[in-house]
Design a protein around this motif. Structure first.
Motif, PDB file in Angstrom:
ATOM      1  N   ASP A   1       0.801  -0.713   0.399  1.00  0.00           N
ATOM      2  CA  ASP A   1       0.009   0.261   0.185  1.00  0.00           C
ATOM      3  C   ASP A   1       0.728   1.333   0.199  1.00  0.00           C
ATOM      4  OD1 ASP A   1      -1.619   1.729  -0.142  1.00  0.00           O
ATOM      5  OD2 ASP A   1      -2.662   1.518   2.328  1.00  0.00           O
ATOM      6  N   PRO A   2       1.384   1.680  -1.298  1.00  0.00           N
ATOM      7  CA  PRO A   2       2.102   2.985  -1.581  1.00  0.00           C
ATOM      8  C   PRO A   2       1.661   4.024  -0.470  1.00  0.00           C
ATOM      9  CG  PRO A   2       1.617   2.194  -3.241  1.00  0.00           C
ATOM     10  CD  PRO A   2       0.579   1.343  -2.831  1.00  0.00           C
ATOM     11  N   ALA A   3       0.527   4.731   0.233  1.00  0.00           N
ATOM     12  CA  ALA A   3       0.166   5.421   0.749  1.00  0.00           C
ATOM     13  C   ALA A   3       0.441   5.413   2.253  1.00  0.00           C
ATOM     14  CB  ALA A   3      -1.179   5.684   0.867  1.00  0.00           C
ATOM     15  N   LEU A   4       0.204   3.811   2.942  1.00  0.00           N
ATOM     16  CA  LEU A   4       0.363   3.980   3.776  1.00  0.00           C
ATOM     17  C   LEU A   4       2.381   3.597   4.008  1.00  0.00           C
ATOM     18  CD1 LEU A   4      -0.324   2.209   6.097  1.00  0.00           C
ATOM     19  CD2 LEU A   4       0.289   0.140   5.805  1.00  0.00           C
ATOM     20  N   LEU A   5       3.277   3.342   3.118  1.00  0.00           N
ATOM     21  CA  LEU A   5       4.811   2.719   3.204  1.00  0.00           C
ATOM     22  C   LEU A   5       4.749   4.529   3.110  1.00  0.00           C
ATOM     23  CD1 LEU A   5       7.086   1.774   2.538  1.00  0.00           C
ATOM     24  CD2 LEU A   5       7.229   1.932   0.422  1.00  0.00           C
ATOM     25  N   ILE A   6       4.281   5.925   2.797  1.00  0.00           N
ATOM     26  CA  ILE A   6       5.235   7.496   2.813  1.00  0.00           C
ATOM     27  C   ILE A   6       4.938   6.844   3.738  1.00  0.00           C
ATOM     28  CG2 ILE A   6       4.629   9.363   1.497  1.00  0.00           C
ATOM     29  CD1 ILE A   6       6.316   7.625  -0.325  1.00  0.00           C
ATOM     30  N   GLU A   7       3.464   7.328   4.500  1.00  0.00           N
ATOM     31  CA  GLU A   7       3.211   7.939   6.226  1.00  0.00           C
ATOM     32  C   GLU A   7       3.628   7.187   6.820  1.00  0.00           C
ATOM     33  OE1 GLU A   7      -0.432   7.186   7.313  1.00  0.00           O
ATOM     34  OE2 GLU A   7      -0.643   7.388   9.052  1.00  0.00           O
ATOM     35  N   SER A   8       4.279   5.727   6.793  1.00  0.00           N
ATOM     36  CA  SER A   8       5.627   5.060   7.872  1.00  0.00           C
ATOM     37  C   SER A   8       6.531   5.835   7.619  1.00  0.00           C
ATOM     38  CB  SER A   8       5.058   3.843   7.852  1.00  0.00           C
ATOM     39  OG  SER A   8       6.385   3.143   7.948  1.00  0.00           O
ATOM     40  N   LEU A   9       7.465   5.911   6.585  1.00  0.00           N
ATOM     41  CA  LEU A   9       8.395   6.533   5.899  1.00  0.00           C
ATOM     42  C   LEU A   9       8.738   7.467   6.838  1.00  0.00           C
ATOM     43  CD1 LEU A   9      11.569   6.215   4.416  1.00  0.00           C
ATOM     44  CD2 LEU A   9      10.183   6.822   2.849  1.00  0.00           C
ATOM     45  N   SER A  10       7.888   8.812   6.745  1.00  0.00           N
ATOM     46  CA  SER A  10       8.293  10.253   6.885  1.00  0.00           C
ATOM     47  C   SER A  10       7.454   9.776   8.808  1.00  0.00           C
ATOM     48  CB  SER A  10       7.103  10.720   6.199  1.00  0.00           C
ATOM     49  OG  SER A  10       5.408  10.283   6.551  1.00  0.00           O
ATOM     50  N   ILE A  11       7.197   8.959   9.104  1.00  0.00           N
ATOM     51  CA  ILE A  11       7.114   9.611  10.337  1.00  0.00           C
ATOM     52  C   ILE A  11       7.963   8.243  11.158  1.00  0.00           C
ATOM     53  CG2 ILE A  11       6.097   8.217  13.017  1.00  0.00           C
ATOM     54  CD1 ILE A  11       3.408   7.781  11.209  1.00  0.00           C
ATOM     55  N   GLN A  12       9.543   7.832  10.644  1.00  0.00           N
ATOM     56  CA  GLN A  12      10.280   7.004  10.769  1.00  0.00           C
ATOM     57  C   GLN A  12      11.298   7.917  10.965  1.00  0.00           C
ATOM     58  OE1 GLN A  12      11.537   3.358  10.355  1.00  0.00           O
ATOM     59  NE2 GLN A  12      10.127   2.596  11.596  1.00  0.00           N
ATOM     60  N   LEU A  13      11.083   8.619   9.722  1.00  0.00           N
ATOM     61  CA  LEU A  13      12.341   9.507   9.185  1.00  0.00           C
ATOM     62  C   LEU A  13      12.331  10.721  10.596  1.00  0.00           C
ATOM     63  CD1 LEU A  13      14.252   9.899   6.922  1.00  0.00           C
ATOM     64  CD2 LEU A  13      12.648  10.887   5.467  1.00  0.00           C
ATOM     65  N   PHE A  14      11.267  10.846  11.135  1.00  0.00           N
ATOM     66  CA  PHE A  14      11.804  12.306  12.074  1.00  0.00           C
ATOM     67  C   PHE A  14      11.319  11.890  13.402  1.00  0.00           C
ATOM     68  CE2 PHE A  14      10.205  14.699   7.973  1.00  0.00           C
ATOM     69  CZ  PHE A  14      11.395  15.106   7.509  1.00  0.00           C
ATOM     70  N   THR A  15      11.369  10.813  14.029  1.00  0.00           N
ATOM     71  CA  THR A  15      11.569  10.512  15.113  1.00  0.00           C
ATOM     72  C   THR A  15      11.800   9.217  15.221  1.00  0.00           C
ATOM     73  OG1 THR A  15       9.276   8.788  14.444  1.00  0.00           O
ATOM     74  CG2 THR A  15       8.266  10.427  15.538  1.00  0.00           C
ATOM     75  N   VAL A  16      12.130   8.265  15.139  1.00  0.00           N
ATOM     76  CA  VAL A  16      13.341   7.309  14.439  1.00  0.00           C
ATOM     77  C   VAL A  16      13.931   8.373  14.671  1.00  0.00           C
ATOM     78  CG1 VAL A  16      13.758   4.547  14.736  1.00  0.00           C
ATOM     79  CG2 VAL A  16      11.638   5.064  14.906  1.00  0.00           C
ATOM     80  N   HIS A  17      14.730   8.599  13.373  1.00  0.00           N
ATOM     81  CA  HIS A  17      16.227   8.343  12.766  1.00  0.00           C
ATOM     82  C   HIS A  17      16.221   9.951  12.824  1.00  0.00           C
ATOM     83  CE1 HIS A  17      16.106   4.308  11.320  1.00  0.00           C
ATOM     84  NE2 HIS A  17      15.109   4.626  10.781  1.00  0.00           N
ATOM     85  N   GLY A  18      15.299  10.979  13.664  1.00  0.00           N
ATOM     86  CA  GLY A  18      16.160  12.415  13.923  1.00  0.00           C
ATOM     87  C   GLY A  18      17.160  12.941  13.763  1.00  0.00           C
ATOM     88  N   GLY A  19      17.961  12.351  15.205  1.00  0.00           N
ATOM     89  CA  GLY A  19      19.094  12.230  14.919  1.00  0.00           C
ATOM     90  C   GLY A  19      20.219  12.134  14.175  1.00  0.00           C
TER      91      GLY A  19
END
Lengths: 103, 187
Positions: free
Chosen positions: B142-160
């Motif tokens: 599901d591409p929409a789910l992928l983009i959403e999850s990618l942006s969430i991870q990019l600015f929470t888990v991998h924010g540093g």
């Protein structure tokens, strides 16, 4: 897609070795940078493909690809800056002519 | 449900597309490191990067990576290389006859392909142990789910990591400006 994951490792390996052989054989520093870009891209293929087979978090591989692309851009900018500076000093970009540190 | 074509035909076509794409990518990479003119080498590098972008789209199922690859690699780095080639004069455009014969190019490519077959053998052995039944991806497509999850991870888990990346790019910019600036005698 029904293509098995190891095929992509073989493809990435082939790209990496083509880049590696080009890096060894080339004398021009710009050609060395081109070969390095090919090697970095082969690593990116592995990151992106194996993100599909990771069940803990689906997008960690894609994050790694994005970080790798940004670092590759930084590396290319610094490398070409060094090449231009050396070209201004010595008038050549052949890596075999840079023997300043050989002593 | 009756198929107009047998499903095996589609699988064969799918594999054929993958085969054409990989041959295109590898041949472009080979030409990028072996043609005489550096301008042509950069052009072949662009074609190789486009092939890798298509692999990202078709097999990693990520349109975002395709866009990033096109903008940063095929659009940015290659233009930077073309500028550097243009600025570094005429003698950088063609390969000179070699003075220091470190390795003959046939020898380097032959060594690379021997390494390739050894590594393929190892990968096949490892693959027979670890990925024996795994031919289907786990992720929900599901591409929409992928983009959403990618942006969430990019600015929470991998924010540093993103912050460190920003500092790295700033240092790169300053370093490149320092390297290529003209020497001023007053400084």
């Amino acid at each position: 897609m029904n293509i098995a994951p190891w095929i992509f490792i073989v493809l990435a390996l082939l790209l990496f070795l083509v880049g590696f052989a080009g890096f060894i054989k080339s004398q021009s520093a710009i050609r060395m940078l081109i070969a390095i870009e090919i090697m970095l891209n082969s690593a990116n293929i592995n990151f992106a493909i194996f993100a599909l087979y990771n069940d803990t978090s689906f997008v960690t591989g894609h994050v790694a690809v994005i970080i790798s692309i940004a670092i590759a851009a930084a590396e290319a900018a610094v490398g070409l800056g060094i090449i231009l500076a050396i070209n201004r000093m010595h008038g050549t970009v052949e890596a075999t002519d840079f023997v300043e540190l050989r002593g | 449900m009756a198929y107009l074509f047998p499903p095996i035909l589609f699988e064969t076509l799918e594999f054929l597309v993958f085969l054409i794409l990989s041959i295109y990518t590898v041949v472009s990479a080979y030409l990028a490191v072996s043609v005489k003119s550096v301008y042509h080498a950069v052009l072949w590098l662009i074609f190789c990067l486009l092939g890798i972008a298509m692999i990202f789209l078709l097999y990693a199922e990520s349109a975002l990576l395709l866009v990033v690859q096109l903008i940063v690699y095929a659009g940015g780095i290659t233009v930077l290389m073309l500028f550097a080639i243009s600025l570094s004069g005429k003698d950088s455009m063609f390969e000179k006859p070699t003075k220091y014969k470190l390795l003959d190019w046939r020898l380097s490519f032959a060594g690379a392909f021997i390494l390739f077959f050894i590594a393929v053998y190892i990968i096949l052995q490892v693959s027979a142990t670890f990925w024996i039944g795994q031919t289907e991806s786990i992720r929900p497509i599901d591409p929409a789910l992928l983009i959403e999850s990618l942006s969430i991870q990019l600015f929470t888990v991998h924010g540093g990591t993103i912050l460190i990346l920003g500092i790295l790019l700033l240092a790169t910019m300053l370093g490149a400006v320092y390297l290529v600036k003209k020497e001023v005698e007053d400084l």
